[in-house]
Write an enzyme that holds these catalytic residues in place. Sequence first.
Site, PDB file in Angstrom:
ATOM      1  N   GLY A   1       0.794  -1.217   0.000  1.00 24.97           N
ATOM      2  CA  GLY A   1       0.000   0.000   0.000  1.00 24.97           C
ATOM      3  C   GLY A   1       0.825   1.264   0.000  1.00 24.97           C
ATOM      4  O   GLY A   1       0.455   2.262  -0.640  1.00 24.97           O
TER       5      GLY A   1
ATOM      6  N   ASN B   1      -7.140   4.077   9.330  1.00 23.30           N
ATOM      7  CA  ASN B   1      -6.540   2.875   9.888  1.00 23.30           C
ATOM      8  C   ASN B   1      -6.483   2.868  11.410  1.00 23.30           C
ATOM      9  O   ASN B   1      -6.311   1.811  12.027  1.00 23.30           O
ATOM     10  CB  ASN B   1      -5.123   2.692   9.330  1.00 23.30           C
ATOM     11  CG  ASN B   1      -4.194   3.830   9.698  1.00 23.30           C
ATOM     12  OD1 ASN B   1      -4.556   5.000   9.544  1.00 23.30           O
ATOM     13  ND2 ASN B   1      -3.004   3.520  10.177  1.00 23.30           N
TER      14      ASN B   1
ATOM     15  N   SER C   1      -3.506  -3.301  -0.231  1.00 25.99           N
ATOM     16  CA  SER C   1      -2.340  -4.018   0.276  1.00 25.99           C
ATOM     17  C   SER C   1      -2.709  -5.466   0.546  1.00 25.99           C
ATOM     18  O   SER C   1      -3.759  -5.747   1.132  1.00 25.99           O
ATOM     19  CB  SER C   1      -1.843  -3.357   1.570  1.00 25.99           C
ATOM     20  OG  SER C   1      -0.722  -4.046   2.091  1.00 25.99           O
TER      21      SER C   1
ATOM     22  N   THR D   1      11.165  -6.667 -12.144  1.00 31.84           N
ATOM     23  CA  THR D   1      10.579  -7.988 -12.326  1.00 31.84           C
ATOM     24  C   THR D   1       9.417  -8.187 -11.362  1.00 31.84           C
ATOM     25  O   THR D   1       9.560  -8.007 -10.150  1.00 31.84           O
ATOM     26  CB  THR D   1      11.636  -9.085 -12.104  1.00 31.84           C
ATOM     27  OG1 THR D   1      12.696  -8.911 -13.043  1.00 31.84           O
ATOM     28  CG2 THR D   1      11.031 -10.471 -12.268  1.00 31.84           C
TER      29      THR D   1
ATOM     30  N   CYS E   1       2.522   1.619  11.726  1.00 33.85           N
ATOM     31  CA  CYS E   1       3.602   2.449  11.179  1.00 33.85           C
ATOM     32  C   CYS E   1       4.142   3.438  12.201  1.00 33.85           C
ATOM     33  O   CYS E   1       5.161   4.077  11.971  1.00 33.85           O
ATOM     34  CB  CYS E   1       3.104   3.193   9.936  1.00 33.85           C
ATOM     35  SG  CYS E   1       2.650   2.092   8.596  1.00 33.85           S
TER      36      CYS E   1
END
Length: 378
Positions: free
Chosen positions: A70, A153, A199, A237, A325
């Site tokens: 996210g 959140n 996410s 990739t 976080c």
Amino acid sequence: MSLYLDHAATTPVRREVLEAITPILTAEFGNPSSSHAAGERARDALESARRRVGRALGVRTGDVVFTSGGTEANNLAMQGIGVAAAASRGARHLVTTSIEHSSVRETARFLARVHGFEVTELSVDGHGLVAADGVARALRDDTALVAVGLANNEIGTVQPVADIAAVCRERGVPLHVDAVQAAGWLPLAGLGADSIAISGHKLGGLQGTGALAVRRRIPLEPVLHGGGQERGRRSGTENVAGAVALGVACEIAEREREEAAARVARIRDEFIAAVLSRVPGARLTGHPDRRLPSTASFVIPGVNGESVLLELERSGVLASSGSACRAGSTEPSHVLLAAGFDAQTARTAIRFSFPRGVDADLSPVARALAAAAASLAG
């Protein structure tokens, strides 16, 4: 055995996800950019995952860009759309809110510091709600982007994104929606957003995986430069196993969403009532009705939130004080400060976030919280 009630931070990987990715991590490990048979099989798996994510988000398959999570999806949307708008028409104004996730807040600060953007940070009410007419008043001729989280959140408040999208559409301003917490709980199709971030590890997928859905008509400057993967929007990739995991997790979460949301919301409301009746002075944070089914957050004046969490853990309950976080930070939550709580009260915050499969009576958790608060009070 501990009772894990911190699913807003991360969720366990679903069994169906593990079964889907095991072949990719073992026998089917090709690079999707390779032209041989193994590469073609990897490319097929990647595009199948892209279709699944697109269906869950209500967007075209080609609009989906796989990311590392996210945070990267929010960065790609805000930097990519913002820098492109600045280059094409000199637009360097960004509108966001005072309660956004750090990946949105810090990207806004980056755009201001490095690219000369002016950031308008809209205030919220005591429930953490932003008004659509406030967004309308903030828009200018040079507004490059509006960035709003669908569901907060920390406190779980759900924003009126459909109304905000209508305002932005009328003025021709792109809207980015951080739907990381909302995915799997709220319908994402039909929001009217121009880009949506999700996410994987919030949905039973893998940590380090995510996606940005961005409409093709929206100019997007890449943040990562290289081989031009993801249709030139995100080089590197691709993580095929991570993309497949996200696709499976999105498909299952969307299939179960309505039933799970209704059931968990009922258990959440019973838990909220139990906490407010048992814990003296406890206050629910966030909007009482417009909130995620899975989140119940409180402040308990007179106690330290981190100390309460330690006591709860000793009782076998794992919760949090807010955003993962912010772990280790001594600063009070910017979300609670924006909602009008003083710094001392904000430091007492406790957040419980429930899994889709929860069906137990959570009154023992309310009693454990009451006991922990009582032992620390005064």
